[in-house]
Design a protein around this motif. Structure first.
Motif, PDB file in Angstrom:
ATOM      1  N   PHE A  30       0.812  -1.205   0.000  1.00  0.00           N
ATOM      2  CA  PHE A  30       0.000   0.000   0.000  1.00  0.00           C
ATOM      3  C   PHE A  30       0.852   1.263   0.000  1.00  0.00           C
ATOM      4  CE2 PHE A  30      -2.709  -3.319   1.763  1.00  0.00           C
ATOM      5  CZ  PHE A  30      -3.794  -3.217   0.903  1.00  0.00           C
ATOM      6  N   GLU A  31       2.095   1.169   0.485  1.00  0.00           N
ATOM      7  CA  GLU A  31       2.991   2.329   0.348  1.00  0.00           C
ATOM      8  C   GLU A  31       3.274   2.591  -1.122  1.00  0.00           C
ATOM      9  OE1 GLU A  31       3.716  -0.447   1.930  1.00  0.00           O
ATOM     10  OE2 GLU A  31       4.176  -0.042   4.040  1.00  0.00           O
ATOM     11  N   ASN A  32       3.557   1.523  -1.863  1.00  0.00           N
ATOM     12  CA  ASN A  32       3.801   1.673  -3.297  1.00  0.00           C
ATOM     13  C   ASN A  32       2.555   2.110  -4.045  1.00  0.00           C
ATOM     14  OD1 ASN A  32       6.509   0.927  -3.158  1.00  0.00           O
ATOM     15  ND2 ASN A  32       6.042  -1.246  -3.310  1.00  0.00           N
ATOM     16  N   LEU A  33       1.390   1.736  -3.535  1.00  0.00           N
ATOM     17  CA  LEU A  33       0.135   2.176  -4.155  1.00  0.00           C
ATOM     18  C   LEU A  33       0.037   3.693  -4.142  1.00  0.00           C
ATOM     19  CD1 LEU A  33      -2.717   1.504  -5.290  1.00  0.00           C
ATOM     20  CD2 LEU A  33      -3.508   1.367  -2.918  1.00  0.00           C
ATOM     21  N   LEU A  34       0.346   4.303  -3.008  1.00  0.00           N
ATOM     22  CA  LEU A  34       0.287   5.764  -2.911  1.00  0.00           C
ATOM     23  C   LEU A  34       1.408   6.420  -3.707  1.00  0.00           C
ATOM     24  CD1 LEU A  34      -0.577   6.106   0.883  1.00  0.00           C
ATOM     25  CD2 LEU A  34      -2.128   6.373  -1.050  1.00  0.00           C
ATOM     26  N   LEU A  35       2.612   5.840  -3.649  1.00  0.00           N
ATOM     27  CA  LEU A  35       3.734   6.408  -4.398  1.00  0.00           C
ATOM     28  C   LEU A  35       3.491   6.331  -5.902  1.00  0.00           C
ATOM     29  CD1 LEU A  35       6.770   5.026  -2.355  1.00  0.00           C
ATOM     30  CD2 LEU A  35       5.922   7.371  -2.409  1.00  0.00           C
ATOM     31  N   ASN A  36       2.926   5.224  -6.370  1.00  0.00           N
ATOM     32  CA  ASN A  36       2.624   5.098  -7.797  1.00  0.00           C
ATOM     33  C   ASN A  36       1.569   6.104  -8.236  1.00  0.00           C
ATOM     34  OD1 ASN A  36       4.461   3.041  -8.144  1.00  0.00           O
ATOM     35  ND2 ASN A  36       2.964   1.402  -7.925  1.00  0.00           N
ATOM     36  N   ALA A  37       0.593   6.377  -7.353  1.00  0.00           N
ATOM     37  CA  ALA A  37      -0.435   7.369  -7.682  1.00  0.00           C
ATOM     38  C   ALA A  37       0.193   8.752  -7.872  1.00  0.00           C
ATOM     39  CB  ALA A  37      -1.496   7.409  -6.589  1.00  0.00           C
ATOM     40  N   VAL A  38       1.156   9.105  -7.005  1.00  0.00           N
ATOM     41  CA  VAL A  38       1.838  10.393  -7.129  1.00  0.00           C
ATOM     42  C   VAL A  38       2.665  10.440  -8.414  1.00  0.00           C
ATOM     43  CG1 VAL A  38       3.557  11.909  -6.087  1.00  0.00           C
ATOM     44  CG2 VAL A  38       1.868  10.760  -4.638  1.00  0.00           C
ATOM     45  N   ALA A  39       3.356   9.329  -8.721  1.00  0.00           N
ATOM     46  CA  ALA A  39       4.172   9.281  -9.940  1.00  0.00           C
ATOM     47  C   ALA A  39       3.310   9.412 -11.189  1.00  0.00           C
ATOM     48  CB  ALA A  39       4.962   7.975  -9.976  1.00  0.00           C
ATOM     49  N   LEU A  40       2.154   8.783 -11.200  1.00  0.00           N
ATOM     50  CA  LEU A  40       1.259   8.873 -12.353  1.00  0.00           C
ATOM     51  C   LEU A  40       0.722  10.295 -12.517  1.00  0.00           C
ATOM     52  CD1 LEU A  40      -0.674   5.515 -11.906  1.00  0.00           C
ATOM     53  CD2 LEU A  40       0.831   6.097 -13.809  1.00  0.00           C
ATOM     54  N   GLU A  41       0.427  10.961 -11.405  1.00  0.00           N
ATOM     55  CA  GLU A  41      -0.030  12.353 -11.497  1.00  0.00           C
ATOM     56  C   GLU A  41       1.067  13.243 -12.072  1.00  0.00           C
ATOM     57  OE1 GLU A  41      -2.141  15.801  -8.745  1.00  0.00           O
ATOM     58  OE2 GLU A  41      -0.928  14.242  -7.821  1.00  0.00           O
ATOM     59  N   PHE A  42       2.309  12.950 -11.727  1.00  0.00           N
ATOM     60  CA  PHE A  42       3.437  13.701 -12.288  1.00  0.00           C
ATOM     61  C   PHE A  42       3.457  13.572 -13.815  1.00  0.00           C
ATOM     62  CE2 PHE A  42       7.736  12.930 -14.009  1.00  0.00           C
ATOM     63  CZ  PHE A  42       8.228  14.217 -13.976  1.00  0.00           C
ATOM     64  N   ILE A  43       3.213  12.365 -14.333  1.00  0.00           N
ATOM     65  CA  ILE A  43       3.190  12.171 -15.785  1.00  0.00           C
ATOM     66  C   ILE A  43       2.019  12.930 -16.398  1.00  0.00           C
ATOM     67  CG2 ILE A  43       2.951  10.458 -17.621  1.00  0.00           C
ATOM     68  CD1 ILE A  43       4.304   8.433 -15.816  1.00  0.00           C
ATOM     69  N   LEU A  44       0.865  12.865 -15.750  1.00  0.00           N
ATOM     70  CA  LEU A  44      -0.322  13.540 -16.281  1.00  0.00           C
ATOM     71  C   LEU A  44      -0.128  15.053 -16.341  1.00  0.00           C
ATOM     72  CD1 LEU A  44      -3.331  13.340 -17.166  1.00  0.00           C
ATOM     73  CD2 LEU A  44      -3.925  13.585 -14.749  1.00  0.00           C
ATOM     74  N   LEU A  45       0.510  15.622 -15.330  1.00  0.00           N
ATOM     75  CA  LEU A  45       0.674  17.078 -15.242  1.00  0.00           C
ATOM     76  C   LEU A  45       1.971  17.562 -15.878  1.00  0.00           C
ATOM     77  CD1 LEU A  45      -0.580  17.694 -11.587  1.00  0.00           C
ATOM     78  CD2 LEU A  45      -1.882  17.785 -13.724  1.00  0.00           C
ATOM     79  N   LEU A  46       2.630  16.705 -16.641  1.00  0.00           N
ATOM     80  CA  LEU A  46       3.908  17.077 -17.250  1.00  0.00           C
ATOM     81  C   LEU A  46       3.768  18.300 -18.152  1.00  0.00           C
ATOM     82  CD1 LEU A  46       6.900  16.434 -17.737  1.00  0.00           C
ATOM     83  CD2 LEU A  46       6.183  14.909 -19.587  1.00  0.00           C
ATOM     84  N   LYS A  47       2.696  18.389 -18.916  1.00  0.00           N
ATOM     85  CA  LYS A  47       2.534  19.528 -19.831  1.00  0.00           C
ATOM     86  C   LYS A  47       2.359  20.830 -19.072  1.00  0.00           C
ATOM     87  CE  LYS A  47      -2.302  18.180 -20.552  1.00  0.00           C
ATOM     88  NZ  LYS A  47      -2.159  16.836 -19.968  1.00  0.00           N
ATOM     89  N   GLU A  48       1.731  20.786 -17.885  1.00  0.00           N
ATOM     90  CA  GLU A  48       1.612  22.001 -17.087  1.00  0.00           C
ATOM     91  C   GLU A  48       2.972  22.409 -16.523  1.00  0.00           C
ATOM     92  OE1 GLU A  48      -1.116  23.455 -17.291  1.00  0.00           O
ATOM     93  OE2 GLU A  48      -2.238  21.779 -18.166  1.00  0.00           O
TER      94      GLU A  48
END
Length: 368
Positions: free
Chosen positions: A265-283
């Motif tokens: 579950f630690e990796n679950l939260l860390l992966n969610a943050v990493a995915l948001e970083f990819i999504l917001l890359l253009k911003e």
């Protein structure tokens, strides 16, 4: 999902009697709500033109419209060709970077985690069902009904760690679905922005016959968007809006798969943050590399409203339709569409709950 889309469209299209903001007059700096004024005017009030949001999409639209128009009209052709080309390169570079990071995330992280979780779950099924198992189309072990032995979990450390089993995200479906819902809403927010721009700039924007008529000058620096030619609308759709929308759909699917395959579950939260970083890359790229004059041009690029914006039941419920679609997607993905653990039997939650209670009790060796 189809039912959710239909509901959102129906709610958005319903016409109901609503209160409306009256437009700002030249001698007043405030707006008032008045049902009587709305009835007398017949609901034909229009809001003043306003600039697009100062973000990746607003800058790209402003730059492309200004430079491509001047290029077609023959005004300093080379300079405006280079400027428009750079704007498109920035757009496509950000999309390409997102695609590259998604591919690497899937190849180096998700696939490894999926293999690890499938192996652990197969050992769990074989042990808990005492060998009474079948193999599904993916070669994964699944216990047969009526043979689950809950008492066997006490000795499962002989074949696989209890901690590993109980850290599989599907062992705690409520928390996992909550994380998936937050991630899906993050993607939907970006996708909704694209849909809003397509509706405002391409669907409701009137057509003009010539490129010259696209813009009119309000003053020395400020321009007003009057309309688009059909070719210009097609260019914006294909070059600017479709690629980010496609990336959003891929991110939604692979992001949910990555989160469901997280090893702990630690990796679950860390992966969610990493995915948001990819999504917001253009911003991030917009804030990091956008030139100052591009920011100013975006603020001085006015877009009129060609439809009324009413604050009523239809607009509010239509917006909440996106939440309904998102939650429907999460439920459908977890129970039907996910292929991390195909044909998951939901048989580990009860034993893991008891294990976690023991693990977190004050007398547990770990707690002390």
């Amino acid at each position: 999902l189809a039912l959710g889309c239909l509901l959102a469209n129906v709610l958005g299209c319903c016409t109901m009697r609503t209160l409306q903001l009256s437009p700002r007059s030249s001698g007043s700096s405030t707006s008032t709500l008045s049902l009587e004024e709305h009835s007398e005017d017949g609901g034909d009030d229009q809001y003043e033109p306003e600039p697009l949001d100062e973000d990746f999409y607003g800058m790209a639209v402003s730059s492309l419209v200004r430079d491509v128009r001047k290029f077609v009209l023959g005004d300093r052709i080379f300079m405006h060709f280079v400027r428009s080309a750079i704007s498109m390169l920035v757009v496509w570079f950000s999309v390409a970077m997102q695609g590259f990071l998604i591919w690497q995330f899937e190849r180096l992280i998700t696939q490894v985690s999926v293999h690890k979780i499938r192996s652990a779950y197969g050992l769990f099924e074989n042990w808990m069902y005492e060998g009474h198992i079948t193999l599904n189309v993916n070669g994964l072990s699944h216990g047969m009904d009526g043979h689950f032995n809950k008492a066997k979990f006490a000795d499962i450390d002989q074949v696989v760690s209890k901690t590993l089993i109980c850290n599989i995200p599907l062992s705690q479906p409520c928390m996992t679905m909550g994380i998936l819902a937050v991630w899906s809403l993050t993607v939907v927010a970006d996708f909704r922005k694209i849909c809003f721009l397509v509706d405002r700039l391409l669907v409701k924007m009137p057509a003009v016959k010539t490129v010259r008529a696209i813009l009119t000058h309000e003053d020395k620096h400020t321009v007003l968007l009057s309309g688009f030619t059909r070719g210009f609308k097609a260019m914006l759709l294909v070059l600017l809006f479709l690629p980010p929308a496609a990336i959003d759909m891929v991110l939604l699917w692979l992001g949910c798969r990555c989160l469901l395959a997280s090893a702990g579950f630690e990796n679950l939260l860390l992966n969610a943050v990493a995915l948001e970083f990819i999504l917001l890359l253009k911003e991030i790229m917009y804030k990091a590399i956008a030139p100052k004059h591009k920011l100013l041009e975006t603020r001085q690029f006015l877009v009129p409203h060609h439809h009324q914006v009413q604050a009523g039941w239809s607009s509010c419920l239509g917006a909440f339709g996106w939440v309904f679609i998102t939650l429907s997607w999460v439920v459908a993905y977890v129970f039907k569409l996910q292929n991390v653990l195909p044909d998951f039997r939901w048989d580990m939650h009860a034993v893991c709950e008891e294990y976690l209670k023991v693990l977190t009790s004050p007398t547990s060796p770990i707690a002390t």
